[in-house]
Design a protein around this motif. Structure first.
Motif, mmCIF file in Angstrom:
data_model
loop_
_atom_site.group_PDB
_atom_site.id
_atom_site.type_symbol
_atom_site.label_atom_id
_atom_site.label_comp_id
_atom_site.label_asym_id
_atom_site.label_seq_id
_atom_site.Cartn_x
_atom_site.Cartn_y
_atom_site.Cartn_z
ATOM 1 N N ILE A 11 38.696 39.540 59.726
ATOM 2 C CA ILE A 11 39.406 40.238 60.981
ATOM 3 C C ILE A 11 38.441 39.945 62.259
ATOM 4 O O ILE A 11 38.761 39.562 63.135
ATOM 5 C CB ILE A 11 39.544 41.613 60.804
ATOM 6 N N PRO A 15 39.328 36.691 66.411
ATOM 7 C CA PRO A 15 39.295 36.479 67.841
ATOM 8 C C PRO A 15 38.659 35.391 68.335
ATOM 9 O O PRO A 15 38.810 34.624 69.108
ATOM 10 C CB PRO A 15 38.922 37.909 68.599
ATOM 11 N N GLU B 197 35.110 42.465 68.542
ATOM 12 C CA GLU B 197 35.306 44.066 68.093
ATOM 13 C C GLU B 197 36.494 44.458 68.851
ATOM 14 O O GLU B 197 37.157 45.381 68.127
ATOM 15 C CB GLU B 197 33.978 44.545 68.715
ATOM 16 N N LEU B 198 36.940 44.181 69.835
ATOM 17 C CA LEU B 198 38.235 44.608 70.337
ATOM 18 C C LEU B 198 39.252 44.187 69.440
ATOM 19 O O LEU B 198 40.299 44.963 69.377
ATOM 20 C CB LEU B 198 38.247 44.068 71.807
ATOM 21 N N GLY B 199 39.181 43.011 69.002
ATOM 22 C CA GLY B 199 40.285 42.537 68.014
ATOM 23 C C GLY B 199 40.297 43.152 66.711
ATOM 24 O O GLY B 199 41.571 43.728 66.187
ATOM 25 N N ARG B 200 39.375 43.561 66.205
ATOM 26 C CA ARG B 200 39.159 44.552 65.202
ATOM 27 C C ARG B 200 39.861 45.886 65.278
ATOM 28 O O ARG B 200 40.591 46.463 64.533
ATOM 29 C CB ARG B 200 37.494 44.515 64.753
ATOM 30 N N LEU B 201 39.360 46.218 66.475
ATOM 31 C CA LEU B 201 39.711 47.888 66.923
ATOM 32 C C LEU B 201 41.521 47.857 66.982
ATOM 33 O O LEU B 201 41.908 48.674 66.408
ATOM 34 C CB LEU B 201 39.292 47.957 68.382
ATOM 35 N N VAL B 202 41.772 46.847 67.631
ATOM 36 C CA VAL B 202 43.430 46.783 67.687
ATOM 37 C C VAL B 202 43.949 46.624 66.221
ATOM 38 O O VAL B 202 44.976 47.250 65.972
ATOM 39 C CB VAL B 202 43.850 45.705 68.717
ATOM 40 N N TYR B 203 43.609 45.806 65.586
ATOM 41 C CA TYR B 203 43.961 45.796 64.142
ATOM 42 C C TYR B 203 43.932 46.820 63.387
ATOM 43 O O TYR B 203 44.874 47.316 62.702
ATOM 44 C CB TYR B 203 42.980 44.649 63.400
ATOM 45 N N HIS B 204 42.742 47.723 63.463
ATOM 46 C CA HIS B 204 42.977 49.068 62.734
ATOM 47 C C HIS B 204 43.676 50.001 63.403
ATOM 48 O O HIS B 204 44.356 50.878 62.697
ATOM 49 C CB HIS B 204 41.458 49.295 62.626
ATOM 50 N N LEU B 205 43.772 49.884 64.859
ATOM 51 C CA LEU B 205 44.688 50.938 65.513
ATOM 52 C C LEU B 205 46.017 50.909 64.926
ATOM 53 O O LEU B 205 46.912 51.785 64.713
ATOM 54 C CB LEU B 205 44.600 50.890 66.906
#
Lengths: 208, 208
Positions: A11, A15, B197-205
């Motif tokens: 994950i 990006p 980190e933003l991509g990971r955050l959105v994925y988890h959200l």
């Protein structure tokens, strides 16, 4: 369709894949083998094949991977088909610099609000966005549907500002302040802290 | 003594615990309960008790945790009893700002070398360290026993500079450039990238 469970490391890489693949498409490429991709991306072919298999693209023998298809899949997996608005709190130093440095021009994210507590900065325009006082966070974000916050204020301010972001509806926070913040269960926090990463690096160096 | 295997998340939290505990000791505290620590650290008491049990300190009922003992244990686990020297490559923007912002004053780490490719910066002194040309990395680091590198150069330079650091003996790199770098197996790389980190955050959200 039921999605496979993605390893966290995959994950995190998505990006960066997305950014590199977009660059290749701009350069006029449409298909590349895993070996060619490996050279461009700086990732071993075996890892590429494994990661890309999660994205539903196994490549075509002798032809390679369809770059547009990969981009579509990754954007879909990461839910970047919609535009994610971001509120940045703390633009005086790292908040701003990190955004510039990290080539923050990736489709899918847009900074729409900025806050600081420094009277010298309030009212300024940063990257096209007017800087408001941190005490205005709830007022300004009300009804805007902002789900992501970037917390780049000093450690001592971080918890109060994080609470304001959450009260304003933010559900995911990147915390650049070197302090833990304790938020409700339904808020995701990602800590980006240099000393944490250095500590982890040294631990792995001396224990491998 | 055989050490337990630490979860990666616990390892990441250790440097922040260390910083907070040191601050408490400076404030004159020597023992605190997990509830008191929870309030100060911003971490739930259950998580504190679990993390701290890895550090060999289970606290004393009714008294709490011995802060000096915890600090000793964490420093020992992270191998911070020795001083780790760091070479920073790319000081023009984020390399410097991030160090300042993140209160980079933690014992255990010391920046001893700095490099940039900008002729305007070469020869300057940054945080007491003279800035040398990136082409000088191998010369300057030769025989210095530098094991850690902080890579904060633009993406397009990152791979070349990373290779120089590795050729000069660096074994662990924090990569702040938004690009993958492919290094020998025995070099640890930690990627610190906002878009990841933003991509990971959105994925988890969107998947929780």
């Amino acid at each position: 369709m039921e999605r496979p469970k993605f390893p966290d490391e995959t994950i995190r890489r998505m990006p960066l894949y997305l950014r590199c693949l977009n660059r290749l498409i701009i350069l006029g490429k449409d298909t590349l083998t895993s070996k060619e991709l490996s050279e461009f991306l700086g990732v071993k072919p075996t890892k590429i094949r494994k990661d890309f298999s999660y994205f539903g693209d196994f490549g075509t023998r002798g032809v390679g991977y369809d770059l547009n298809n990969l981009v579509r899949e990754i954007r879909n997996i990461l839910n970047l088909d919609q535009e994610w608005k971001i509120a940045v709190a703390g633009i005086s130093n790292v908040g701003c610099t990190i955004l510039d440095h990290l080539e923050f021009n990736q489709p899918g994210f847009q900074i729409t609000h900025a806050f600081d507590q420094d009277p010298e900065l309030i009212g300024d325009t940063v990257r096209g966005v007017t800087v408001h006082d941190v005490t205005e966070i709830e007022n300004q974000l009300s009804g805007e549907g902002i789900q992501l916050g970037l917390l780049a204020v000093p450690a001592i301010e971080a918890r109060g500002v994080a609470d304001s972001l959450v009260d304003a509806g933010v559900k995911g926070i990147i915390n650049l302040a070197p302090i833990f913040i304790d938020l409700p269960e339904d808020v995701e926090v990602v800590q980006m802290d240099l000393s944490s990463e250095l500590g982890r690096l040294v631990y792995h160096l001396t224990n491998s």
